[in-house]
Motif scaffolding. Structure first.
Motif, PDB file in Angstrom:
ATOM      1  N   GLY A  89      -5.107  18.215   2.436  1.00 55.28           N
ATOM      2  CA  GLY A  89      -4.592  18.049   3.788  1.00 55.28           C
ATOM      3  C   GLY A  89      -4.390  19.343   4.552  1.00 55.28           C
ATOM      4  N   SER A  90      -4.426  20.460   3.865  1.00 60.17           N
ATOM      5  CA  SER A  90      -4.165  21.750   4.510  1.00 60.17           C
ATOM      6  C   SER A  90      -5.299  22.199   5.426  1.00 60.17           C
ATOM      7  CB  SER A  90      -3.916  22.834   3.458  1.00 60.17           C
ATOM      8  OG  SER A  90      -5.140  23.180   2.812  1.00 60.17           O
ATOM      9  N   GLY A  91      -6.476  21.636   5.233  1.00 62.99           N
ATOM     10  CA  GLY A  91      -7.623  22.044   6.034  1.00 62.99           C
ATOM     11  C   GLY A  91      -8.347  23.255   5.496  1.00 62.99           C
ATOM     12  N   ILE A  92      -7.956  23.743   4.333  1.00 68.38           N
ATOM     13  CA  ILE A  92      -8.555  24.953   3.771  1.00 68.38           C
ATOM     14  C   ILE A  92     -10.055  24.811   3.511  1.00 68.38           C
ATOM     15  CG2 ILE A  92      -8.080  24.438   1.351  1.00 68.38           C
ATOM     16  CD1 ILE A  92      -7.301  27.435   1.073  1.00 68.38           C
ATOM     17  N   PHE A  93     -10.525  23.583   3.299  1.00 65.17           N
ATOM     18  CA  PHE A  93     -11.940  23.369   3.015  1.00 65.17           C
ATOM     19  C   PHE A  93     -12.756  23.064   4.274  1.00 65.17           C
ATOM     20  CE2 PHE A  93      -9.855  22.562  -1.057  1.00 65.17           C
ATOM     21  CZ  PHE A  93     -10.549  23.456  -1.853  1.00 65.17           C
ATOM     22  N   GLY A  94     -12.123  23.138   5.412  1.00 66.27           N
ATOM     23  CA  GLY A  94     -12.839  23.032   6.676  1.00 66.27           C
ATOM     24  C   GLY A  94     -13.255  21.625   7.064  1.00 66.27           C
ATOM     25  N   GLU A  95     -14.257  21.584   7.932  1.00 66.08           N
ATOM     26  CA  GLU A  95     -14.698  20.314   8.521  1.00 66.08           C
ATOM     27  C   GLU A  95     -15.258  19.332   7.499  1.00 66.08           C
ATOM     28  OE1 GLU A  95     -17.428  21.093  11.700  1.00 66.08           O
ATOM     29  OE2 GLU A  95     -16.055  22.497  12.657  1.00 66.08           O
ATOM     30  N   GLY A  96     -15.803  19.805   6.410  1.00 67.89           N
ATOM     31  CA  GLY A  96     -16.416  18.930   5.414  1.00 67.89           C
ATOM     32  C   GLY A  96     -15.460  18.370   4.391  1.00 67.89           C
ATOM     33  N   THR A  97     -14.163  18.537   4.592  1.00 70.72           N
ATOM     34  CA  THR A  97     -13.175  18.116   3.597  1.00 70.72           C
ATOM     35  C   THR A  97     -13.332  16.648   3.202  1.00 70.72           C
ATOM     36  OG1 THR A  97     -11.591  19.772   4.339  1.00 70.72           O
ATOM     37  CG2 THR A  97     -10.691  17.910   3.123  1.00 70.72           C
ATOM     38  N   GLU A  98     -13.602  15.782   4.148  1.00 67.44           N
ATOM     39  CA  GLU A  98     -13.699  14.349   3.846  1.00 67.44           C
ATOM     40  C   GLU A  98     -14.936  13.996   3.026  1.00 67.44           C
ATOM     41  OE1 GLU A  98     -11.208  12.228   4.192  1.00 67.44           O
ATOM     42  OE2 GLU A  98     -10.094  13.948   4.963  1.00 67.44           O
ATOM     43  N   GLU A  99     -15.851  14.943   2.853  1.00 74.21           N
ATOM     44  CA  GLU A  99     -17.049  14.719   2.045  1.00 74.21           C
ATOM     45  C   GLU A  99     -16.897  15.275   0.633  1.00 74.21           C
ATOM     46  OE1 GLU A  99     -20.236  16.480   4.256  1.00 74.21           O
ATOM     47  OE2 GLU A  99     -19.712  15.355   6.064  1.00 74.21           O
ATOM     48  N   ILE A 100     -15.758  15.900   0.345  1.00 78.64           N
ATOM     49  CA  ILE A 100     -15.500  16.518  -0.958  1.00 78.64           C
ATOM     50  C   ILE A 100     -14.719  15.539  -1.832  1.00 78.64           C
ATOM     51  CG2 ILE A 100     -14.306  18.402  -2.143  1.00 78.64           C
ATOM     52  CD1 ILE A 100     -14.701  20.066   0.434  1.00 78.64           C
ATOM     53  N   THR A 101     -15.126  15.406  -3.087  1.00 77.87           N
ATOM     54  CA  THR A 101     -14.406  14.569  -4.037  1.00 77.87           C
ATOM     55  C   THR A 101     -13.334  15.409  -4.723  1.00 77.87           C
ATOM     56  OG1 THR A 101     -16.382  13.235  -4.430  1.00 77.87           O
ATOM     57  CG2 THR A 101     -14.634  13.106  -6.086  1.00 77.87           C
ATOM     58  N   PHE A 102     -12.077  14.970  -4.609  1.00 76.13           N
ATOM     59  CA  PHE A 102     -10.938  15.642  -5.221  1.00 76.13           C
ATOM     60  C   PHE A 102     -10.435  14.798  -6.390  1.00 76.13           C
ATOM     61  CE2 PHE A 102     -11.092  17.201  -0.923  1.00 76.13           C
ATOM     62  CZ  PHE A 102     -10.663  18.508  -0.997  1.00 76.13           C
ATOM     63  N   PHE A 103     -10.032  15.472  -7.478  1.00 75.83           N
ATOM     64  CA  PHE A 103      -9.416  14.764  -8.592  1.00 75.83           C
ATOM     65  C   PHE A 103      -8.648  15.749  -9.460  1.00 75.83           C
ATOM     66  CE2 PHE A 103     -13.625  15.932 -10.148  1.00 75.83           C
ATOM     67  CZ  PHE A 103     -13.451  16.246 -11.484  1.00 75.83           C
ATOM     68  N   ILE A 104      -7.861  15.215 -10.392  1.00 77.61           N
ATOM     69  CA  ILE A 104      -7.187  16.050 -11.383  1.00 77.61           C
ATOM     70  C   ILE A 104      -7.719  15.670 -12.758  1.00 77.61           C
ATOM     71  CG2 ILE A 104      -5.143  16.331  -9.931  1.00 77.61           C
ATOM     72  CD1 ILE A 104      -3.642  14.509 -11.941  1.00 77.61           C
ATOM     73  N   SER A 105      -7.598  16.603 -13.703  1.00 77.11           N
ATOM     74  CA  SER A 105      -8.170  16.362 -15.020  1.00 77.11           C
ATOM     75  C   SER A 105      -7.348  17.052 -16.104  1.00 77.11           C
ATOM     76  CB  SER A 105      -9.607  16.880 -15.051  1.00 77.11           C
ATOM     77  OG  SER A 105     -10.227  16.549 -16.278  1.00 77.11           O
TER      78      SER A 105
END
Length: 137
Positions: A89-105
Motif C-alpha cells: 500500500g505504500s506505493g514503493i513499487f510504483g504504478e505496476g503494484t497491482e500486477e505484482i503477486t505478494f505473499f509470505i513464506s
C-alpha cells in the motif's frame, strides 16, 4: 528498468529471521531457458533480496535474541501479512503494484505452501491469487 512480478516476505520455521525477496521477469528469463515454477515462485531462487546490513537483518537478530518471549507463530504470520500489506500500500513499487503477486513464506518448513496460499489470497486481487494458487499445476 526490470518488471517486478512477485515480492515475498520470508521467515524460518522458528520465526527468528526475516528477508524480503523480489523477482523480475528479466531475472527469471536470464536464469533459465524455460523457467519452471520452482524458480518462478521459490524466493530462494530469486534475483533480489535485502542486503546484509538491512533493517530486516537487524530485526532478525532481535527476533533470535527474543524468540522465547514472542507471542507465537499465528501472531507472527499475521504481523508479516500486515507488514506486507503496508509495503504494498505504500506505493514503493510504483504504478505496476497491482500486477505484482505478494505473499509470505517459510524457508524451511513443509507447510510453507499453505501459508503462501493463504497470504496470497489476502494480499492480492482475486485474479492474481487464483493464478498463484494454480502455480504448481
Amino acid at each position: 528498468d526490470e518488471r517486478i512480478y512477485t515480492v515475498a516476505l520470508v521467515t524460518d520455521r522458528y520465526c527468528c529471521s526475516l528477508f524480503l525477496a523480489v523477482n523480475t521477469l528479466e531475472y527469471l528469463e536470464s536464469e533459465d531457458e524455460e523457467p519452471d515454477d520452482e524458480c518462478k515462485w521459490h524466493p530462494d531462487e530469486w534475483g533480489y533480496s535485502d542486503g546484509h546490513g538491512s533493517e530486516l537483518v537487524k530485526l532478525s537478530k532481535s527476533l533470535w535474541e527474543n524468540h522465547a518471549t514472542l507471542p507465537g507463530e499465528a501472531f507472527f504470520f499475521s504481523a508479516m501479512i500486515s507488514a506486507m500489506a503496508q509495503v504494498k500500500g505504500s506505493g514503493i513499487f510504483g504504478e505496476g503494484t497491482e500486477e505484482i503477486t505478494f505473499f509470505i513464506s517459510i524457508s524451511d518448513d513443509e507447510d510453507a505452501e499453505n501459508l503462501e496460499d493463504s497470504s496470497a489470497m489476502t494480499l492480492n486481487s482475486p485474479e492474481l491469487a487464483a493464478a498463484f494458487l494454480n502455480r504448481n499445476k
